[in-house]
Design an enzyme around this catalytic site. Structure first.
Site, PDB file in Angstrom:
ATOM      1  N   ASN A   1       5.806  57.499  -6.555  1.00  0.00           N
ATOM      2  CA  ASN A   1       7.055  57.083  -5.903  1.00  0.00           C
ATOM      3  C   ASN A   1       8.249  57.056  -6.853  1.00  0.00           C
ATOM      4  O   ASN A   1       9.367  56.760  -6.425  1.00  0.00           O
ATOM      5  CB  ASN A   1       6.900  55.689  -5.279  1.00  0.00           C
TER       6      ASN A   1
ATOM      7  N   CYS B   1       8.899  47.320  -4.089  1.00  0.00           N
ATOM      8  CA  CYS B   1       7.620  46.772  -4.562  1.00  0.00           C
ATOM      9  C   CYS B   1       6.469  47.776  -4.587  1.00  0.00           C
ATOM     10  O   CYS B   1       5.305  47.365  -4.585  1.00  0.00           O
ATOM     11  CB  CYS B   1       7.226  45.573  -3.705  1.00  0.00           C
ATOM     12  N   ASP B   2       6.772  49.065  -4.628  1.00  0.00           N
ATOM     13  CA  ASP B   2       5.687  50.040  -4.708  1.00  0.00           C
ATOM     14  C   ASP B   2       6.017  51.152  -5.710  1.00  0.00           C
ATOM     15  O   ASP B   2       5.990  52.338  -5.376  1.00  0.00           O
ATOM     16  CB  ASP B   2       5.428  50.644  -3.316  1.00  0.00           C
ATOM     17  N   PRO B   3       6.315  50.768  -6.976  1.00  0.00           N
ATOM     18  CA  PRO B   3       6.722  51.779  -7.961  1.00  0.00           C
ATOM     19  C   PRO B   3       5.549  52.465  -8.660  1.00  0.00           C
ATOM     20  O   PRO B   3       5.533  52.585  -9.881  1.00  0.00           O
ATOM     21  CB  PRO B   3       7.560  50.961  -8.948  1.00  0.00           C
TER      22      PRO B   3
ATOM     23  N   LYS C   1      -3.976  52.765  -0.830  1.00  0.00           N
ATOM     24  CA  LYS C   1      -3.008  51.894  -1.512  1.00  0.00           C
ATOM     25  C   LYS C   1      -3.652  51.195  -2.705  1.00  0.00           C
ATOM     26  O   LYS C   1      -3.080  51.115  -3.795  1.00  0.00           O
ATOM     27  CB  LYS C   1      -2.456  50.846  -0.534  1.00  0.00           C
TER      28      LYS C   1
END
Length: 467
Positions: A257, A251-253, A92
């Site tokens: 993704n 919240c994970d662009p 991550k």
């Protein structure tokens, strides 16, 4: 003091290990010593490489720049190998770093970008082990906080505890996907995979297969006739709507993704949004303060920038907070962030200051509301995409933000007003403000188009012919 620290740490480690083992949270072979040792060794090797490789070379010389680039590349490859070996949270972090084109050297971002689409897969046993290790890390951080009261990273524990179960709950991810698809149904360019609920559980999620190029891949867009500026503009619209209007934010662009694809039938470019495990829900009061802060930043209203930054917990560090939000220098913020694009010198200033102000950044992150942490991460990832597409700090992105802020604040004000006259007044003010933005956008379009240049030239000739 050293003996006291050693005894306390040893006693705590032993007690923690026994507790976790007895309660079946941890097998004897599950200690994270291998992962931690890898991280320490990699950090030591990278530090040694920088110190020894550049020590005897004159700073600023061509040889120095060449060697520095080589060290950057070696270090980035070591970091990538560390992320792939340790997996889990390390992947991550590597994905996040790979998207920070505007902040990190190119050697790092190009090397770590591979983690967006080719991250190593984990078995279920490995995932469970990461969770158990995270439980152990929480206890360790609590011990460190007791020994060193100035340790300022306890918010990491709180956020990990809150977000990790949500990201691993696939039913929650499916619900998020359906919610955002319904919420943004008016954007016909957005595609969210359909969820097959009859074949899904908390641990298994079956969804529609969608494919496309990564949103930061300019070469893919050129090959497929996709307008880069349109994609950047539409991505900004999506996130402005999520953040300012709805307060429900993907919240994970990172580029893995967010995919793009041209529809063969209509010829329209679609944005495909994947991985809906991590969302931030914004409270109404936070969302209004955040809206008003961005309105102040766009208008270069420094009194209101200070006011709303401090209401969001920035305190006296509000100039640093504004710079972190916009990734612009304080001078550019005072001048107006929509007045000029990011220059090379400003870009270099931002990169160098990020390291110089690390203690203040740490303090700020510890003070601001937890809702802000994921927004800052999201801002970083979106800015990295804009940087890769060469559309960063475009006027259209600020215009879209302004529209959403005006709509959000007006809706909030109407909901709090019990007077028909006052609600009508708010609606008229809203309409007038939106029309002003539309006219300004039309002016910018004319200014940059052939028709606009022709009109300006014609008006100039008429003006000179009258004298």
């Amino acid at each position: 003091m050293a003996r006291r620290v050693f005894k306390l740490a040893s006693l705590t480690a032993a007690t923690t290990s026994v507790y976790l083992y007895v309660n079946k949270f941890l097998d004897p072979s599950d200690f994270g010593i291998v992962r931690v040792s890898r991280a320490i060794a990699t950090t030591a090797i990278i530090s040694y490489d920088y110190l020894t490789s550049l020590r005897s070379v004159p700073y600023g010389s061509e040889e120095y720049d060449f060697l520095k680039s080589q060290v950057h590349l070696r270090s980035a490859k070591r970091l990538r190998e560390l992320c792939c070996a340790n997996r889990g949270t390390f992947i991550k972090v590597g994905q996040h770093l790979g998207a920070l084109d505007y902040l990190l050297p190119e050697e790092y971002t190009c090397t770590l970008k591979v983690l967006h689409s080719q991250a190593p897969q984990s078995t279920r046993q490995e995932i469970e082990q990461v969770i158990r290790e995270d439980l152990g890390k929480e206890v360790l951080l609590l011990v460190v906080k007791q020994i060193f009261p100035d340790f300022e990273f306890m918010w990491l524990v709180e956020e990990a505890k809150k977000n990790l179960p949500l990201e691993l709950d696939f039913l929650n991810e499916g619900r998020n996907a359906e919610k955002v698809a319904h919420m943004l149904k008016d954007f016909d360019f957005l595609k969210v995979p359909r969820i097959y609920w009859e074949l899904s559980t908390r641990r298994v999620l079956l969804m529609e297969f969608m494919e496309g190029g990564q949103v930061n891949d300019r070469a893919y867009m050129k090959r497929n006739g996709i307008n880069v500026n349109e994609i950047s503009r539409n991505l900004g619209k999506l996130y402005s709507e999520m953040i300012f209007v709805n307060g429900f934010v993907h919240c994970d662009p990172h580029p893995g993704n967010v995919l793009v694809k041209k529809c063969p039938a209509s010829g329209k470019a679609h944005i495909i949004l994947l991985d809906h495990g991590l969302y931030q829900v914004l409270s109404e009061s936070f969302r209004m303060d955040y809206c008003r802060l961005w309105q102040a930043l766009i208008k270069a209203d420094m009194k209101r920038v200070q006011k709303y930054s401090q209401q969001l917990g920035a305190g006296d560090l509000y100039p640093l907070f504004a710079c972190m939000l916009t990734a612009r220098s304080w001078e550019s913020i005072n001048r107006g962030i929509d007045q000029s694009p990011v220059s090379a010198s400003e870009d270099m200033e931002i990169r160098s200051n990020a390291a110089a102000y690390l203690p203040q950044i740490t303090q700020l992150l510890n003070n601001i509301p937890r809702q802000m942490l994921l927004l800052l991460k999201t801002n970083d990832l979106l800015r990295g995409i804009e940087s890769a597409l060469h559309t960063r700090a475009s006027a259209s992105s600020f215009l879209n933000m302004s529209r959403c802020c005006i709509r959000a604040v007006s809706t909030y004000q109407r909901s709090k007003s019990h007077s028909l006259y006052r609600r009508t007044q708010i609606s008229l003010t809203e309409t007038l403000s939106l029309w002003q933005i539309n006219l300004y956008e039309l002016f910018l379009w004319l200014k940059g188009s052939h028709l606009g240049n022709w009109v300006i030239a014609l008006l100039s000739r008429i003006h000179h012919s009258t004298y």
